[in-house]
Design a protein around this motif. Structure first.
Motif, short mmCIF file in Angstrom:
data_model
loop_
_atom_site.label_atom_id
_atom_site.label_comp_id
_atom_site.label_asym_id
_atom_site.label_seq_id
_atom_site.Cartn_x
_atom_site.Cartn_y
_atom_site.Cartn_z
N MET A 117 36.17 -52.06 -58.65
CA MET A 117 35.59 -52.82 -59.84
C MET A 117 34.12 -52.51 -59.96
N GLU A 138 30.10 -58.89 -66.32
CA GLU A 138 31.18 -58.63 -66.71
C GLU A 138 31.76 -57.49 -65.49
N TYR A 140 34.91 -54.65 -64.43
CA TYR A 140 35.83 -53.84 -65.12
C TYR A 140 36.12 -52.85 -64.22
N THR A 169 44.74 -53.10 -65.98
CA THR A 169 44.43 -54.53 -66.71
C THR A 169 44.93 -55.54 -65.54
#
Length: 215
Positions: A117, A138, A140, A169
């Motif tokens: 990540m 954030e 991702y 996801t």
């Protein structure tokens, strides 16, 4: 002569009186007639001839109790499963393979996937209160992270199933593959910048003649 006639008349009179007395005691319809203005006296019942005699039973049959049939719910036997493989690996341009000859389906392959990540830190103005600058983070997935799970029939070389996790996801964090048909399978796992936990379970019937599950 006159004396005999008188005697005969007296006898006839007595006979007539007796006959009339009998007719008054026996009504035509057979009912007993009581005194005028009162209830009639109860008639004496005529005894029933003793044609049928009460006897002691020779054999008494016990009543047969029939139990109501009870419905037994159909029992579906769910095969017991055994975990034959469990491992957690970090893949960095790696390929690993596992072979298993599945005799009794189904084979259940549980995947616990965690790609690398990235953290993006930004400062923005708050929409609440004094509208001050705040710092938010954030997270991702690494754009270079990927994972491909391929199931191959070793006898034919055909690809039975393939799962390509090119874009990760939250729904990809846990995934289950179920092989519902018997076969000699090879499980190939190709990945980069990703950690994956692999757990494989099969019905216990597969282990009867197979002490070493993986070749």
């Amino acid at each position: 002569m006159n004396r005999q006639v008188l005697l005969l008349a007296a006898v006839l009179s007595i006979i007539l009186v007796l006959a009339c007395a009998g007719c008054s005691e026996l009504p035509v319809d057979g009912r007993v007639i009581g005194s005028e203005g009162g209830d009639g006296a109860a008639a004496t019942p005529t005894a029933t001839p003793n044609w049928v005699q009460v006897a002691t039973p020779i054999r008494t049959q016990e009543p047969t109790v029939t139990a109501s049939p009870t419905e037994t719910p159909s029992q579906i036997e769910v095969p017991g499963y055994a975990e034959i493989y469990s491992n957690k690996v970090y893949l960095l341009y790696d390929v690993m393979a596992l072979n298993y000859d599945l005799k009794v389906p189904a084979m259940i392959i549980d995947l616990d996937i965690h790609p690398d990540m990235y953290t993006n830190t930004k400062r923005i103005y708050s929409d609440f209160g004094t509208k001050d600058l705040i710092t938010i983070k954030e997270f991702y997935p690494d754009p270079h992270a990927d994972l491909i799970i391929t199931i191959i029939d070793r006898d034919t070389g055909d690809v039975v199933e393939e799962n390509d996790f090119a874009q990760f996801t939250k729904e990809n964090e846990r995934h289950t593959i179920t092989l519902r048909y018997p076969g000699n399978y090879q499980l190939e796992i190709t990945g980069n910048n990703v950690e994956v936990g692999i757990t494989i379970s099969v019905p216990e019937a597969n282990l009867v003649d197979n002490d070493n599950p993986f070749s």
